[in-house]
Design a protein around this motif. Structure first.
Motif, PDB file in Angstrom:
ATOM      1  N   ASP A   1      57.491  35.848  73.612  1.00 28.21           N
ATOM      2  CA  ASP A   1      58.220  36.152  72.377  1.00 28.21           C
ATOM      3  C   ASP A   1      59.327  37.176  72.578  1.00 28.21           C
TER       4      ASP A   1
ATOM      5  N   HIS B   1      59.969  27.951  72.806  1.00 26.33           N
ATOM      6  CA  HIS B   1      59.220  28.670  71.772  1.00 26.33           C
ATOM      7  C   HIS B   1      60.204  29.204  70.733  1.00 26.33           C
TER       8      HIS B   1
ATOM      9  N   HIS C   1      62.789  33.989  67.333  1.00 25.36           N
ATOM     10  CA  HIS C   1      61.351  33.987  67.032  1.00 25.36           C
ATOM     11  C   HIS C   1      61.054  34.657  65.696  1.00 25.36           C
TER      12      HIS C   1
HETATM   13 ZN   LIG Z   1      55.324  33.651  69.633  1.00 25.99          ZN
END
Ligand SMILES: [Zn+2]
Length: 315
Positions: A13, A110, A114
């Motif tokens: 992240d 991802h 984020h």
């Molecule tokens: Zn994450």
């Protein structure tokens, strides 16, 4: 004799997570001879904004101290995107990405921003969601030389729009939710075509809300299911940094118990060879013990024959 299959999914992240946590995890995986899937955010690190949001909640300081937030994330991360400009995460470390692939792991997307995704997905218009994917794909392609074949939603946040956008991206699978088994999601009156492989186990930080870090490995082991695909989401910032030691205990214990480590990509291909056998499940937001806010979870689809009041009551 049954086999316990466990797939490790590493969410990256933050900038510090890719810089410091990922190499630690890669060393650990190499020592234990196992392959995992790394899902990396490719946009700016705005984690400071997420921490600021938590700051406004009561009990913030106790939580910060209990979870060792400062040693987990470091000052740079805590201020990132607030008084300090957020560095791009994935594009900043091409050698790390290369090493992930070179050592036989899977690399997926991802999200782009984020924090934006995690906090705002439910209110973002479809065009904005599409734009986040476009940016993420573009940055991934520039760094890796091809498009990602899998995506994992930041913070397990997905909805009808994000599933629809992902359906157009020809992904092998996505891993956006919590649930018990792989499925095809149904949402907003349609069944989507892309395989969803949910995270089945609670995460390290969820468990340590109620337990000592040294008890986490045993707790996770007790939750593993035989003859099923178990999926554990790790965080480069947690298992790759402050929880490194107890996490290695977990890997050792798994080895002793003959747990078979599998890669999500390989499991997805196997599952898709018999796509007709996949269950169709709904997706709804639920809370999870030890986690703030809600996450998207697999849920049984209500049969249409139920009376109208039932649907309205549950909605
Ligand atoms: Zn994450």
């Amino acid at each position: 004799v049954g086999v316990t299959r466990l797939a490790l999914k590493v969410d990256v992240d933050t900038h510090a997570g890719l810089r410091d946590g990922v190499p630690v995890l890669l060393d650990l995986f190499r020592r234990h001879g196992l392959s995992a899937a790394f899902f990396v955010s490719f946009g700016p690190d705005h984690s400071g904004r997420a921490l600021l949001r938590v700051f406004r909640r009561p009990g913030f300081l106790t939580k910060m101290l209990r979870t060792k937030a400062l040693s987990t994330y470091g000052w740079r991360t805590i201020l990132s995107g607030t008084i300090l400009r957020g560095h791009l995460i994935g594009p900043s470390f091409p050698q790390r990405l290369e090493r992930i692939l070179h050592e036989g792991h899977e690399l997926g997307l991802h999200g782009y921003d984020h924090v934006l995704w995690h906090d705002n997905l439910l209110t973002l218009p479809k065009a904005r969601i599409q734009d986040e994917f476009m940016r993420g794909f573009e940055a991934f392609r520039r760094a890796v030389g091809r498009s990602p074949s899998a995506s994992a939603a930041p913070g397990w946040q997905c909805n009808t729009e994000s599933l629809a956008v992902q359906d157009e991206l020809s992904l092998l699978y996505h891993s956006d939710t919590r649930g018990e088994e792989p499925y095809l999601p149904q949402s907003g009156g349609r069944v989507f075509n892309t395989l969803e492989i949910p995270t089945t186990l609670p995460t390290w930080d969820e468990i340590w809300e109620a337990r000592a870090p040294s008890d986490v490995p045993q707790h996770l082991i007790s939750q593993l299911k035989l003859d099923r695909l178990n999926v554990l989401t790790l965080h480069a910032e947690i298992e790759g940094r402050v929880q490194q030691k107890p996490f290695e205990q977990l890997l050792k214990r798994c080895r002793e118990l003959d747990v078979r480590f599998v890669r999500l990509e390989d499991e997805a291909k196997k599952i898709l060879s018999d796509k007709a056998a996949l269950p169709i499940l709904g997706v709804r937001s639920e809370t999870r013990p030890g986690r703030a806010g809600v996450v998207s979870c697999a849920a049984p689809v209500l049969p249409k024959s139920l009376p109208v009041w039932y649907h309205t009551e549950k909605a």
